[in-house]
Design a protein around this motif. Structure first.
Motif, PDB file in Angstrom:
ATOM      1  N   SER A 104     -13.130  20.645   3.110  1.00 50.34           N
ATOM      2  CA  SER A 104     -14.033  20.874   4.240  1.00 50.34           C
ATOM      3  C   SER A 104     -13.311  21.417   5.477  1.00 50.34           C
ATOM      4  O   SER A 104     -13.794  22.366   6.109  1.00 50.34           O
ATOM      5  N   PRO A 105     -12.137  20.883   5.865  1.00 51.03           N
ATOM      6  CA  PRO A 105     -11.435  21.447   7.025  1.00 51.03           C
ATOM      7  C   PRO A 105     -11.018  22.899   6.821  1.00 51.03           C
ATOM      8  O   PRO A 105     -11.004  23.680   7.777  1.00 51.03           O
ATOM      9  N   LEU A 106     -10.717  23.261   5.581  1.00 55.48           N
ATOM     10  CA  LEU A 106     -10.324  24.641   5.295  1.00 55.48           C
ATOM     11  C   LEU A 106     -11.523  25.576   5.422  1.00 55.48           C
ATOM     12  O   LEU A 106     -11.415  26.671   5.991  1.00 55.48           O
ATOM     13  N   ALA A 107     -12.662  25.159   4.886  1.00 58.25           N
ATOM     14  CA  ALA A 107     -13.864  25.976   5.010  1.00 58.25           C
ATOM     15  C   ALA A 107     -14.245  26.160   6.474  1.00 58.25           C
ATOM     16  O   ALA A 107     -14.644  27.254   6.895  1.00 58.25           O
ATOM     17  N   ASN A 262       4.716  25.426   0.807  1.00 47.23           N
ATOM     18  CA  ASN A 262       3.674  24.868   1.661  1.00 47.23           C
ATOM     19  C   ASN A 262       2.734  25.934   2.235  1.00 47.23           C
ATOM     20  O   ASN A 262       1.736  25.580   2.878  1.00 47.23           O
ATOM     21  N   TYR A 263       3.063  27.188   2.013  1.00 44.96           N
ATOM     22  CA  TYR A 263       2.210  28.256   2.523  1.00 44.96           C
ATOM     23  C   TYR A 263       1.067  28.540   1.555  1.00 44.96           C
ATOM     24  O   TYR A 263       1.094  28.159   0.388  1.00 44.96           O
ATOM     25  N   ARG A 264       0.085  29.251   2.057  1.00 43.55           N
ATOM     26  CA  ARG A 264      -1.125  29.509   1.279  1.00 43.55           C
ATOM     27  C   ARG A 264      -0.845  30.431   0.099  1.00 43.55           C
ATOM     28  O   ARG A 264      -0.114  31.414   0.217  1.00 43.55           O
ATOM     29  N   GLU A 265      -1.442  30.107  -1.028  1.00 47.69           N
ATOM     30  CA  GLU A 265      -1.309  30.915  -2.239  1.00 47.69           C
ATOM     31  C   GLU A 265      -2.260  32.109  -2.170  1.00 47.69           C
ATOM     32  O   GLU A 265      -3.480  31.946  -2.096  1.00 47.69           O
ATOM     33  N   PHE A 266      -1.701  33.311  -2.197  1.00 47.78           N
ATOM     34  CA  PHE A 266      -2.516  34.517  -2.079  1.00 47.78           C
ATOM     35  C   PHE A 266      -3.390  34.741  -3.316  1.00 47.78           C
ATOM     36  O   PHE A 266      -4.535  35.208  -3.206  1.00 47.78           O
ATOM     37  N   HIS A 305       0.049  25.702 -11.715  1.00 48.96           N
ATOM     38  CA  HIS A 305      -0.520  24.504 -11.082  1.00 48.96           C
ATOM     39  C   HIS A 305      -0.436  24.636  -9.558  1.00 48.96           C
ATOM     40  O   HIS A 305       0.645  24.873  -9.002  1.00 48.96           O
ATOM     41  N   LYS A 306      -1.557  24.482  -8.874  1.00 53.83           N
ATOM     42  CA  LYS A 306      -1.597  24.630  -7.424  1.00 53.83           C
ATOM     43  C   LYS A 306      -2.266  23.412  -6.785  1.00 53.83           C
ATOM     44  O   LYS A 306      -3.300  22.939  -7.258  1.00 53.83           O
ATOM     45  N   GLU A 307      -1.656  22.933  -5.709  1.00 53.88           N
ATOM     46  CA  GLU A 307      -2.192  21.827  -4.948  1.00 53.88           C
ATOM     47  C   GLU A 307      -2.978  22.366  -3.744  1.00 53.88           C
ATOM     48  O   GLU A 307      -2.749  23.489  -3.292  1.00 53.88           O
ATOM     49  N   PRO A 308      -3.905  21.582  -3.198  1.00 51.62           N
ATOM     50  CA  PRO A 308      -4.685  22.041  -2.040  1.00 51.62           C
ATOM     51  C   PRO A 308      -3.799  22.407  -0.856  1.00 51.62           C
ATOM     52  O   PRO A 308      -2.748  21.802  -0.615  1.00 51.62           O
ATOM     53  N   TYR A 309      -4.239  23.397  -0.116  1.00 54.10           N
ATOM     54  CA  TYR A 309      -3.546  23.871   1.077  1.00 54.10           C
ATOM     55  C   TYR A 309      -3.700  22.848   2.193  1.00 54.10           C
ATOM     56  O   TYR A 309      -4.788  22.305   2.408  1.00 54.10           O
ATOM     57  N   ASN A 310      -2.608  22.602   2.922  1.00 53.35           N
ATOM     58  CA  ASN A 310      -2.615  21.634   4.012  1.00 53.35           C
ATOM     59  C   ASN A 310      -2.264  22.365   5.309  1.00 53.35           C
ATOM     60  O   ASN A 310      -1.142  22.856   5.483  1.00 53.35           O
ATOM     61  N   LEU A 311      -3.218  22.437   6.217  1.00 57.03           N
ATOM     62  CA  LEU A 311      -3.035  23.197   7.456  1.00 57.03           C
ATOM     63  C   LEU A 311      -1.870  22.664   8.294  1.00 57.03           C
ATOM     64  O   LEU A 311      -1.086  23.437   8.853  1.00 57.03           O
ATOM     65  N   GLN A 312      -1.740  21.343   8.372  1.00 55.81           N
ATOM     66  CA  GLN A 312      -0.677  20.762   9.197  1.00 55.81           C
ATOM     67  C   GLN A 312       0.690  21.059   8.614  1.00 55.81           C
ATOM     68  O   GLN A 312       1.618  21.410   9.344  1.00 55.81           O
ATOM     69  N   TRP A 313       0.818  20.933   7.285  1.00 56.71           N
ATOM     70  CA  TRP A 313       2.101  21.226   6.659  1.00 56.71           C
ATOM     71  C   TRP A 313       2.500  22.688   6.873  1.00 56.71           C
ATOM     72  O   TRP A 313       3.667  23.001   7.127  1.00 56.71           O
ATOM     73  N   ALA A 314       1.523  23.587   6.750  1.00 56.73           N
ATOM     74  CA  ALA A 314       1.810  25.010   6.939  1.00 56.73           C
ATOM     75  C   ALA A 314       2.238  25.292   8.376  1.00 56.73           C
ATOM     76  O   ALA A 314       3.160  26.066   8.632  1.00 56.73           O
ATOM     77  N   ASP A 315       1.577  24.649   9.332  1.00 56.03           N
ATOM     78  CA  ASP A 315       1.927  24.824  10.741  1.00 56.03           C
ATOM     79  C   ASP A 315       3.347  24.331  11.005  1.00 56.03           C
ATOM     80  O   ASP A 315       4.139  24.995  11.697  1.00 56.03           O
ATOM     81  N   GLU A 316       3.685  23.175  10.466  1.00 55.78           N
ATOM     82  CA  GLU A 316       5.031  22.632  10.647  1.00 55.78           C
ATOM     83  C   GLU A 316       6.080  23.531  10.005  1.00 55.78           C
ATOM     84  O   GLU A 316       7.179  23.722  10.545  1.00 55.78           O
TER      85      GLU A 316
END
Length: 544
Positions: A104-107, A262-266, A305-316
């Motif tokens: 939901s936060p990603l959407a 930790n970055y988004r998978e294209f 295998h891909k795990e959900p994207y985490n906005l805070q981890w990517a920012d850090e």
């Protein structure tokens, strides 16, 4: 005390893709994705830095074909419709993921980004995105430079110097028309350089260009400071060589920042993941599986295998990488500064489309990096023209023929897959030179036909077509484009000589391939003949 300088240079270019003959064009989506995922996010970063009064300087190259597409009302309207559809999808995704605490936060993030994009594009700038870049340049923080008209690979067009002249002069003219000033520098397409281009670059009033690392390292005589100070060509232009370390840190597929787990998978997109009944109407073209830009997973690792994207981890992680990049530049300028009589200059050029499209966190990284460097007392961001104004004496040397393509020379644009097209390009250039030289003062329909012939030849000369053929992606499209432009040129050329111009067909071409509205065909005039009025005006471009 400043120990060194960093010149960030973003090259923005897309081939001219405009297809009014289709309701939807897959190729036009290249342009739409770049606006949504790259250009507007970067504009937003720089506007935020300006708002916070951050001391930064970057250089932005905008190719004439990209500017022409940005200024085209037809493509503006198509992009607005494309963006509206994405906003509808964003709201549907918010509803679909409302009860999911992970997605939901990603959407919501995608919906907010798209709403801002629509505000900036439709409301703030009235769909004229060029005005955003104009504002940034007028702020004094960003320097905009030009490129060749249709991004022709100049070293391989050099059999006819008139082609090089027309490509560069038309690019300068269009820049002047858009921004109301002359560009100080040029991004040579694909960093393709050959000493034979020197006289033309100097004549047209340019002051500097960017080249590949070995273009400077293998210059003759060998530069004393390598790529950490520009060299001065015999024609009086400064050549800035690409720093290999900054390139590797960002571009490397294995060791570069964009590959962090930790970055988004294209490559994981709801355009492929969700049921076609749900997503089909939002695909472009409708019903054809493809990327939507809605991606909910992080790179995770080398497996599927891909795990959900985490906005805070990517920012850090973006903050960590910004700090790492600055630390490495500090060590770099400290090392080279001990053996130089001036602060070293680190030139870091990149394709702008990397930031936001391929590397989703790229604009965030740039924002964090600019803010860190502004607080730093050892490194200062600078543009090439600002560096030249510092007045350091430059070593005179002849840059080596080079490009930033694979293996560093011309092979990407001339090989067994695409070599067939050059005989046709050169023959067409000979014909265009003959037309321009034999009809020096055409008027009315004849002038319009000559100008359109020049447009078709310039479009055929684009470096994108041999590049795409080499890469094997959209190969048939690239072949079709270069062939169609050459066929149109040859038909116009025959009609001009026969004094039998098909006016209705000419008007159709002008409406279809409508870039560079003030293009003057006389730019192709034989360079040994009398200099035409347009050439005189361009030659008078003021230098620094």
């Amino acid at each position: 005390m400043i120990k060194g300088y960093l010149a960030f240079i973003f090259h923005s270019h897309l081939p001219y893709v405009r297809h009014p003959e289709y309701e939807q064009s897959l190729e036009e989506k290249w342009f739409f994705e770049a606006i949504t995922e790259c250009y507007i996010p970067l504009i937003r970063v720089f506007q935020g830095l300006n708002k916070d009064n951050i001391d930064y300087s970057v250089t932005f190259s905008l190719s004439p074909t990209l500017l022409s597409m940005m200024e085209d009302p037809f493509l503006q309207n198509r992009y607005a419709a494309y963006l509206s559809k994405l906003q509808q999808l964003a709201r549907r995704e918010e509803d679909r993921t409302a009860s999911d605490p992970v997605f939901s936060p990603l959407a919501r993030m995608y919906r907010e980004r798209l709403d801002y994009t629509s505000h900036l594009f439709n409301d703030k700038y009235g769909r004229r995105l060029v005005n955003a870049f104009k504002e940034l340049q007028e702020s004094g923080r960003i320097e905009l430079i030009t490129s060749a008209a249709t991004h022709g690979y100049l070293p391989l067009l050099g059999i006819q110097k008139e082609s090089i002249y027309a490509q560069i002069a038309a690019g300068i003219e269009y820049y002047q028309m858009i921004f109301g000033r002359a560009p100080k520098g040029i991004w040579l397409p694909e960093c393709g350089y050959d000493p034979e281009m020197e006289e033309i670059l100097s004549e047209l009033g340019l002051y500097y260009f960017i080249t590949a690392t070995h273009g400077v390292l293998y210059a003759s005589p060998r530069p004393k400071y390598g790529v950490y100070s520009p060299i001065l060509t015999p024609g009086g232009l400064a050549a800035f060589g690409r720093d290999p370390e900054t390139s590797h840190q960002v571009w490397s597929s294995k060791e570069g920042y964009p590959g962090d787990y930790n970055y988004r998978e294209f490559y994981r997109d709801i355009g492929y993941d969700l049921e076609l009944d749900y997503i089909g109407e939002f695909l472009h073209p409708a019903g054809m599986r493809g990327n939507t830009g809605f991606k909910y997973y992080r790179i995770t690792g080398p497996t599927n295998h891909k795990e959900p994207y985490n906005l805070q981890w990517a920012d850090e992680k973006a903050a960590e990488h910004a700090g790492n990049f600055m630390f490495n530049r500090e060590r770099q300028v400290e090392y080279y500064g001990e053996i130089m009589d001036r602060p070293p200059l680190v030139v870091a050029p990149y394709d702008a489309e990397l930031f936001g499209h391929w590397w989703f966190e790229g604009p965030l990284w740039i924002d964090k990096l600019c803010r860190l460097i502004a607080e730093n007392k050892q490194i200062k961001m600078i543009t090439p023209s600002q560096y030249l104004e510092l007045g350091y004496p430059l070593q005179v040397s002849v840059p080596n023929p080079s490009s930033w393509g694979d293996k560093g020379y011309h092979e990407v644009w001339l090989n067994g897959k695409n070599d067939w097209l050059y005989r046709h390009l050169h023959k067409a250039a000979d014909k265009m030179i003959a037309l321009a030289t034999n009809f020096p003062r055409a008027e009315d329909i004849l002038k319009a036909a000559l100008n359109q012939a020049a447009r078709e030849l310039l479009l055929a000369q684009s470096s994108d077509w041999p590049f795409i053929i080499t890469s094997g992606t959209m190969d048939m499209y690239a072949r079709s484009r270069v062939t169609s432009h050459l066929v149109r040129f040859l038909k116009l050329e025959r009609q001009i000589w026969e004094n039998n111009i098909d006016v209705s067909w000419l008007r159709h071409l002008e409406a279809t391939d409508n870039l560079f509205p003030h293009l003057d065909y006389r730019l192709f005039q034989n360079l040994k003949e009398t200099v035409p009025v347009e050439k005189e005006r361009l030659t008078a471009v003021s230098r620094l």
